[in-house]
Every structure is written in C-alpha cells, then in structure tokens.
Design an enzyme around this catalytic site. Structure first.
Site, short mmCIF file in Angstrom:
data_model
loop_
_atom_site.label_atom_id
_atom_site.label_comp_id
_atom_site.label_asym_id
_atom_site.label_seq_id
_atom_site.Cartn_x
_atom_site.Cartn_y
_atom_site.Cartn_z
N ASP A 51 -5.72 7.06 -2.77
CA ASP A 51 -5.24 7.14 -1.39
C ASP A 51 -5.64 8.53 -0.87
OD1 ASP A 51 -3.80 7.48 0.96
OD2 ASP A 51 -2.04 6.42 0.22
N ARG A 88 2.56 19.19 8.34
CA ARG A 88 3.68 18.58 7.61
C ARG A 88 4.66 19.65 7.13
NH1 ARG A 88 1.17 13.16 4.64
NH2 ARG A 88 -0.44 12.91 6.21
N ASP A 143 -8.00 3.86 3.87
CA ASP A 143 -8.09 5.04 3.00
C ASP A 143 -7.59 4.79 1.59
OD1 ASP A 143 -5.31 5.17 3.33
OD2 ASP A 143 -5.32 7.36 3.33
N GLU A 144 -7.47 3.52 1.22
CA GLU A 144 -7.02 3.22 -0.14
C GLU A 144 -8.04 2.32 -0.85
OE1 GLU A 144 -2.81 1.97 -0.40
OE2 GLU A 144 -2.67 2.62 1.68
#
Ligand code: TTP
Ligand code: MG
Length: 438
Positions: A51, A88, A143-144
C-alpha cells in the site's frame, strides 16, 4: 463505469463489491487457513500486500519536490482526499473537509487532484514493476497490490536454505511470537517484501508499506500496522489477536456496509460475535457460500487466490456534483467525460465493446448514493471509429477533434440521448432510468 478510488468513494464506505470479488475464493468451506490452495508439499502460501504512502500526495511531491517540505493536501471538490505525512503530523486527516483542514493547519498547501492521469500512470508503473519480479500480482484500487510469492520463497528455500532462527526484515506484528517460533518462509517473504519496496523506491521514487502473511486478508490487515514506509509480518499464532483487535465487523475487508447492516440485525457487532454465531443462523440470513465466507473471514481464513489483474477490463471516468439539473449541464459533463475516455481508449488500442452509463442520485434517505447503471453494446463501426485515429494521434490536432465530435454525435444518436433527456423525468425518477437504453 467508475473509478474505484475517487472522490466520495463508496468503495471505501458503502459498497463491498470490490472486496467481494477479491476475497471470494472457492465456494467450498475452508477447512484450514492455508492448505487448500497450496501446491502439494508446501505448508502454506506467502502473500504480500503493498500500500503506497499518501499516494496522490507522493505523486505531486515527485512532480514538484518543493512540496515535500510543506504540509500538502490533495483536494477534490471540497474534500482533502489525502495529505502528506507533514500535514498528518499537524492534524490533517484523509477525507477531511477543506475548511476543517485549513482550520487545523492554516499553512496547508493545496493541490487539485481531480485529474487522475498522473496517479493512474504511477499506479500502473508500480504494478508493472512488481510483476517483473513475479507474475502473480493483483491490483486493488490505485495504490494497493497483492503478490503471491510462494514460489519465489520455495525457490530460495531450496537454493539457500535459511539458517535456524533466520530473522525477519522489518517489524513482526507481535515481536514476542518471533522468539519462540520458526517461520522461515514468512521470514524469506519479509526479505522479498523489503527488496520489492526498495525497487519501487529506487526506480519510481515511491515509498509504501507492506504486509506479509499467509493469505490476502491477513496481509492486507497487517500491512498498515506501522506507517509510513515500513513493513510488518503476521505470524500464524497471532491471527486470533489481529482479527479480534479489529472490533466491528465492518473493519473486516470483504464485509461491506450492507453486509454489516444485516449482521447488526442479527445482533452481530464485533468480529468475536461473528466468530461465535452458530453457522446455521448465518446461513439462514445469507446464502450458504456467503455465510461460510463470512465465518472464514472472521477467523482470518481466506483461500482466495491472488489473481493477476492484467490489462483493465474497463476504462471509466466519473465526476460528482452538488447539483446538476439542466439538460445542458448534463450534456456538457457527459461530453467532457467522454472525450477523456476516448483519449484513453485510443491509447489502449482495444476496440470497445460496451458502453455503460452510471448515475448516482442523492436522496436524503439513502446517503450511500446507490448507483444505477444501464449498458448497451457499442456497434462495431462505432468501436472502430473510436480507434481509427490510432495511438499516435495528437491530442490537439484538428483530425482528432473532428473524430471526437463525430463520434460523440454518433453516440448521442445511438443512445437517443438528446430526445430522452428532454424528458426531465429521466433525471428525476429512478424508474425512467430504465427507459434510457431500452
Ligand atoms: P489510501 O491508500 O487510503 O491513502 P493514501 O495512500 O493517500 O495514504 P496512506 O499512507 O494512509 O495509505 O488511498 C490511496 C489514494 O486514493 C489516495 O492517495 C487518494 C485516493 N483516495 C480517494 O480518491 N478517495 C478516498 O476516499 C480515499 C480514502 C483515497
Ligand atoms: Mg495508500
């Protein structure tokens, strides 16, 4: 058709279709966690899940490296679909509204992320690179990727058998399990995962997390334990722990919004509840195969194979709007979406077979915006026309423009779009959507 990972993405919150197809293995009940699909003599599979970190933000930071140092949010409409890890740390989260994000972090730099072209390209480059190491690579969203590296592991087991107590690369989900057990295959898997993450970073400049486990479900669950740019192995003795730590059933990949609702009606809220519910009760509510799958997933058992994705079966684009009510607006939007699709179809080079239009209607009672689709075959002469420009066709050339116009015109006629759309009911009543393609 729609993009699986787009703005207000219902795959993420409502529709379990994507997971259902990815996690449905053989219909038969799984009797053990890993024996069913393993070649004879092989104790269990070694599955990796990758991921990428803050994917859209990483692509933007590669495009403009000065963005690496600043808190960066990727904006689609009024939502921050993702943000870099600098943002974040300052309290910005995925799917926060732009207003809230700016309040949390006034210095947040915003980049528009509606055009998915660069993200799509980077996404396919990652899958391609992984596939060059081992053909069993399955994409999940943008995206995985899952990878079945069992054969690579077996080869290494034979060529250079690891010494006893061979250590893991990266984290182990429960470090104390590592001390008194021996899992050379998972250890080799963790080294392969590290090598692959390294290759993705050195060749494409992208970082990501990986999970290493004995099936897809567990590899996906464990991969985000340490973020960003880290990897984690789940040992078989910790399967019970990771499943129960999920809490609600909705957290189990493969259990979508609707399934969770039905389970709640049976009094099943936690993963533990699902593990303990007598199977006959589950079978009463769901089909037998679905009931068994749910039970298996709750126990961390998943025999679904890693199915190589290959070329995409469909090309899709979508957009969403607060309000869209006039014919002119609808036609304009469809034309925009179509011209982007035509370009991608030309690049792809395969003749399109089917056209599908999907609408998602807001109703106050159905906040999941359920989708309605109608589809029809594309007549061969139209399909050929779409491709006749050939892949080398320049985007802005007059020839391309006239082809596009021509084709859109044909398509509209073919769908009887203008006359049907004048009947405003099409936009208002679900029933009349049926008339669209009939
Ligand atoms: P995620 O893997 O959920 O998020 P991420 O890669 O940005 O961050 P993380 O480091 O936590 O893995 O989704 C991948 C990309 O998909 C993300 O960069 C933006 C896009 N996306 C949407 O378009 N809509 C959504 O609702 C979400 C969650 C993501
Ligand atoms: Mg990600």
């Amino acid at each position: 058709l729609v993009n699986k990972m787009d703005i207000s993405d219902e795959e993420m919150d409502g529709d379990d279709g994507q997971w259902r197809s990815r996690f449905t293995g053989p219909e038969e009940p799984a009797t053990s966690g890993w024996s069913v699909n393993s070649p004879p003599g092989v104790p269990h599979r070694v599955i990796l899940h990758f991921d990428l970190d803050c994917f859209y933000a990483q692509v933007e930071m590669i495009r403009d490296p000065s963005l690496r140092e600043v808190p960066l949010g990727i904006q689609q409409k009024y939502i921050i679909v993702t943000c870099n890890y600098v943002a974040r740390e300052r309290g910005v989260t995925k799917l926060m509204s732009v207003t809230d994000a700016k309040e949390k972090c006034p210095e947040l730099v915003l980049v528009r992320g509606e055009d998915l072209t660069l993200y799509r390209e980077a996404s396919h480059q990652v899958t391609e690179l992984l596939s060059s190491f081992c053909p069993l690579v399955e994409r999940l969203g943008f995206d995985e990727n899952f990878m079945d590296v069992t054969e690579m592991v077996e080869r290494r087991m034979k060529e250079t058998p690891p010494p006893e107590g061979y250590s893991f690369s990266g984290h182990v989900y429960n470090p104390s399990s590592e001390l008194d057990s021996d899992h050379p295959r998972l250890a080799l898997g963790s080294h392969i995962a590290a090598e692959l993450r390294d290759a993705v970073h050195s060749r494409l400049g992208l970082t990501g997390c990986a999970g290493v486990a004995t099936n897809k479900l567990l590899a996906k669950l464990v991969s985000g334990t340490f973020k960003p740019n880290q990897q984690t192995v789940l040992l078989p003795e910790d399967v019970g722990h990771i499943m129960e730590s999920l809490g609600g059933v909705r957290k189990v990949p493969g259990v979508g919004h609707q399934t969770a609702k039905r389970l709640h009606q049976l009094g099943v809220v936690s993963v533990k509840d699902l593990q303990l519910l007598p199977l006959p009760d589950l079978v009463k509510e769901f089909r037998g195969a679905v009931a068994r799958r749910l039970r298996n997933l709750s126990l961390g058992v998943d025999d679904s194979p890693v199915t190589p994705s290959g070329a995409p079966q469909s090309l899709s684009d979508e957009d969403s709007f607060k309000k869209m009510s006039s014919e002119a607006e609808v036609v304009e939007k469809i034309q925009q979406l179509l011209s982007r699709l035509v370009e991608r179809m030309q690049k792809d080079g395969r003749q399109p077979q089917t056209f599908r239009l999907t609408i998602r209607r807001y109703t106050p009672t159905n906040k999941w915006f359920s989708r309605e689709s109608r589809q029809c075959p594309i007549p061969s002469h139209l399909g050929q026309k779409i491709l006749s420009g050939g892949p080398a066709l320049q985007k802005d050339s007059a020839k391309h423009q006239s082809l596009l116009e021509n084709w859109k015109c044909d398509l509209k006629k073919f769908l009887e779009f203008p006359s049907k759309i004048q009947n405003k009911e099409i936009l208002e009543s679900p029933k009349s959507m049926n008339e669209f393609f009939l």
